[in-house]
Write a protein that holds these residues in place. Structure first.
Motif, PDB file in Angstrom:
ATOM      1  N   GLY A   1       7.238 -32.350  15.951  1.00 30.16           N
ATOM      2  CA  GLY A   1       6.546 -31.249  16.622  1.00 30.16           C
ATOM      3  C   GLY A   1       6.888 -31.177  18.098  1.00 30.16           C
ATOM      4  O   GLY A   1       7.059 -30.083  18.658  1.00 30.16           O
ATOM      5  N   ILE A   2       7.014 -32.348  18.720  1.00 28.97           N
ATOM      6  CA  ILE A   2       7.394 -32.381  20.136  1.00 28.97           C
ATOM      7  C   ILE A   2       8.805 -31.814  20.317  1.00 28.97           C
ATOM      8  O   ILE A   2       9.054 -31.009  21.214  1.00 28.97           O
ATOM      9  CB  ILE A   2       7.297 -33.818  20.692  1.00 28.97           C
ATOM     10  N   VAL A   3       9.728 -32.219  19.458  1.00 29.16           N
ATOM     11  CA  VAL A   3      11.108 -31.718  19.562  1.00 29.16           C
ATOM     12  C   VAL A   3      11.148 -30.212  19.310  1.00 29.16           C
ATOM     13  O   VAL A   3      11.833 -29.474  20.033  1.00 29.16           O
ATOM     14  CB  VAL A   3      12.047 -32.478  18.600  1.00 29.16           C
ATOM     15  N   ILE A   4      10.408 -29.725  18.324  1.00 32.96           N
ATOM     16  CA  ILE A   4      10.385 -28.284  18.057  1.00 32.96           C
ATOM     17  C   ILE A   4       9.848 -27.534  19.275  1.00 32.96           C
ATOM     18  O   ILE A   4      10.379 -26.483  19.653  1.00 32.96           O
ATOM     19  CB  ILE A   4       9.557 -27.989  16.794  1.00 32.96           C
ATOM     20  N   THR A   5       8.822 -28.078  19.916  1.00 30.56           N
ATOM     21  CA  THR A   5       8.281 -27.458  21.125  1.00 30.56           C
ATOM     22  C   THR A   5       9.330 -27.432  22.225  1.00 30.56           C
ATOM     23  O   THR A   5       9.468 -26.436  22.951  1.00 30.56           O
ATOM     24  CB  THR A   5       7.016 -28.205  21.590  1.00 30.56           C
ATOM     25  N   GLN A   6      10.085 -28.509  22.372  1.00 35.57           N
ATOM     26  CA  GLN A   6      11.163 -28.540  23.361  1.00 35.57           C
ATOM     27  C   GLN A   6      12.181 -27.445  23.069  1.00 35.57           C
ATOM     28  O   GLN A   6      12.624 -26.730  23.977  1.00 35.57           O
ATOM     29  CB  GLN A   6      11.885 -29.884  23.341  1.00 35.57           C
ATOM     30  N   LEU A   7      12.538 -27.310  21.807  1.00 40.97           N
ATOM     31  CA  LEU A   7      13.582 -26.361  21.433  1.00 40.97           C
ATOM     32  C   LEU A   7      13.166 -24.914  21.643  1.00 40.97           C
ATOM     33  O   LEU A   7      13.980 -24.070  22.022  1.00 40.97           O
ATOM     34  CB  LEU A   7      13.961 -26.558  19.953  1.00 40.97           C
ATOM     35  N   LEU A   8      11.911 -24.612  21.379  1.00 41.97           N
ATOM     36  CA  LEU A   8      11.480 -23.220  21.362  1.00 41.97           C
ATOM     37  C   LEU A   8      10.730 -22.766  22.613  1.00 41.97           C
ATOM     38  O   LEU A   8      10.636 -21.571  22.864  1.00 41.97           O
ATOM     39  CB  LEU A   8      10.605 -22.969  20.122  1.00 41.97           C
ATOM     40  N   ILE A   9      10.183 -23.709  23.400  1.00 38.72           N
ATOM     41  CA  ILE A   9       9.295 -23.306  24.495  1.00 38.72           C
ATOM     42  C   ILE A   9       9.725 -23.811  25.870  1.00 38.72           C
ATOM     43  O   ILE A   9       9.550 -23.121  26.867  1.00 38.72           O
ATOM     44  CB  ILE A   9       7.847 -23.757  24.194  1.00 38.72           C
ATOM     45  N   ALA A  10      10.279 -24.993  25.968  1.00 39.84           N
ATOM     46  CA  ALA A  10      10.532 -25.634  27.267  1.00 39.84           C
ATOM     47  C   ALA A  10      11.323 -24.740  28.226  1.00 39.84           C
ATOM     48  O   ALA A  10      10.969 -24.623  29.398  1.00 39.84           O
ATOM     49  CB  ALA A  10      11.240 -26.970  27.079  1.00 39.84           C
ATOM     50  N   ARG A  11      12.385 -24.122  27.758  1.00 39.85           N
ATOM     51  CA  ARG A  11      13.217 -23.282  28.644  1.00 39.85           C
ATOM     52  C   ARG A  11      12.439 -22.090  29.185  1.00 39.85           C
ATOM     53  O   ARG A  11      12.661 -21.661  30.307  1.00 39.85           O
ATOM     54  CB  ARG A  11      14.465 -22.780  27.911  1.00 39.85           C
ATOM     55  N   GLN A  12      11.530 -21.555  28.386  1.00 41.04           N
ATOM     56  CA  GLN A  12      10.794 -20.364  28.816  1.00 41.04           C
ATOM     57  C   GLN A  12       9.800 -20.664  29.929  1.00 41.04           C
ATOM     58  O   GLN A  12       9.588 -19.828  30.800  1.00 41.04           O
ATOM     59  CB  GLN A  12      10.039 -19.734  27.628  1.00 41.04           C
ATOM     60  N   ILE A  13       9.165 -21.822  29.902  1.00 39.86           N
ATOM     61  CA  ILE A  13       8.145 -22.102  30.925  1.00 39.86           C
ATOM     62  C   ILE A  13       8.668 -22.968  32.062  1.00 39.86           C
ATOM     63  O   ILE A  13       8.029 -23.065  33.099  1.00 39.86           O
ATOM     64  CB  ILE A  13       6.856 -22.704  30.319  1.00 39.86           C
TER      65      ILE A  13
END
Length: 147
Positions: free
Chosen positions: A81-93
């Motif tokens: 779940g942490i990796v999926i969050t990195q992949l989908l959200i980190a760049r945006q915020i």
């Protein structure tokens, strides 16, 4: 044991860098979740390599496996779940708000885990100083995320 803190410091630095690396991989692959498979394969290879070199890699016996609490087997799902969050959200915020929220949520949760002795941790009371430190982190993340 002081050197353990050095390893944790390096892990913290890696934790800040990893979302950007994973996000760049996700951005440049046809499907972003394929990056998660690449990350997972890298994780498996890293653990396998260190385990084989150190001699600390063996499967549990059936009896040993049945003594492990059922919930302990699902830590990898949380890591996914942490990796999926990195992949989908980190760049945006952005890196600072992403890691700030991630770490602060972890610290706040850890205070409760320690206080109640949940998921295998020994009990350490949620003192006024611990709670104050968690609240200060929340305020700090709010400031970082707003700017």
């Amino acid at each position: 044991m002081w050197y353990f803190y050095g390893f944790v410091l390096l892990a913290g630095i890696a934790n800040a860098i990893q979302p950007g690396m994973n996000g760049a991989l996700a951005k440049n692959l046809p499907q972003p979740l394929v990056a998660g498979l690449v990350v997972g394969a890298g994780t498996v290879l890293s653990i396998l390599t260190v385990g084989l070199i150190s001699g600390r890699l063996s499967l549990p016996s059936y009896e040993q496996a049945t003594q492990i609490p059922w919930w302990a087997w699902f830590g990898g799902v949380l890591g996914g779940g942490i990796v999926i969050t990195q992949l989908l959200i980190a760049r945006q915020i952005g890196a600072a708000p992403f890691l700030g929220v991630l770490v602060t949520a972890g610290v706040a949760t850890s205070i409760a885990l320690d206080h109640f002795g949940w998921v295998g941790f020994e009990q350490h009371p949620a003192t006024l100083w611990r709670i104050l430190g968690g609240l200060l982190m929340i305020v700090g993340v709010a400031v970082v995320a707003m700017t």
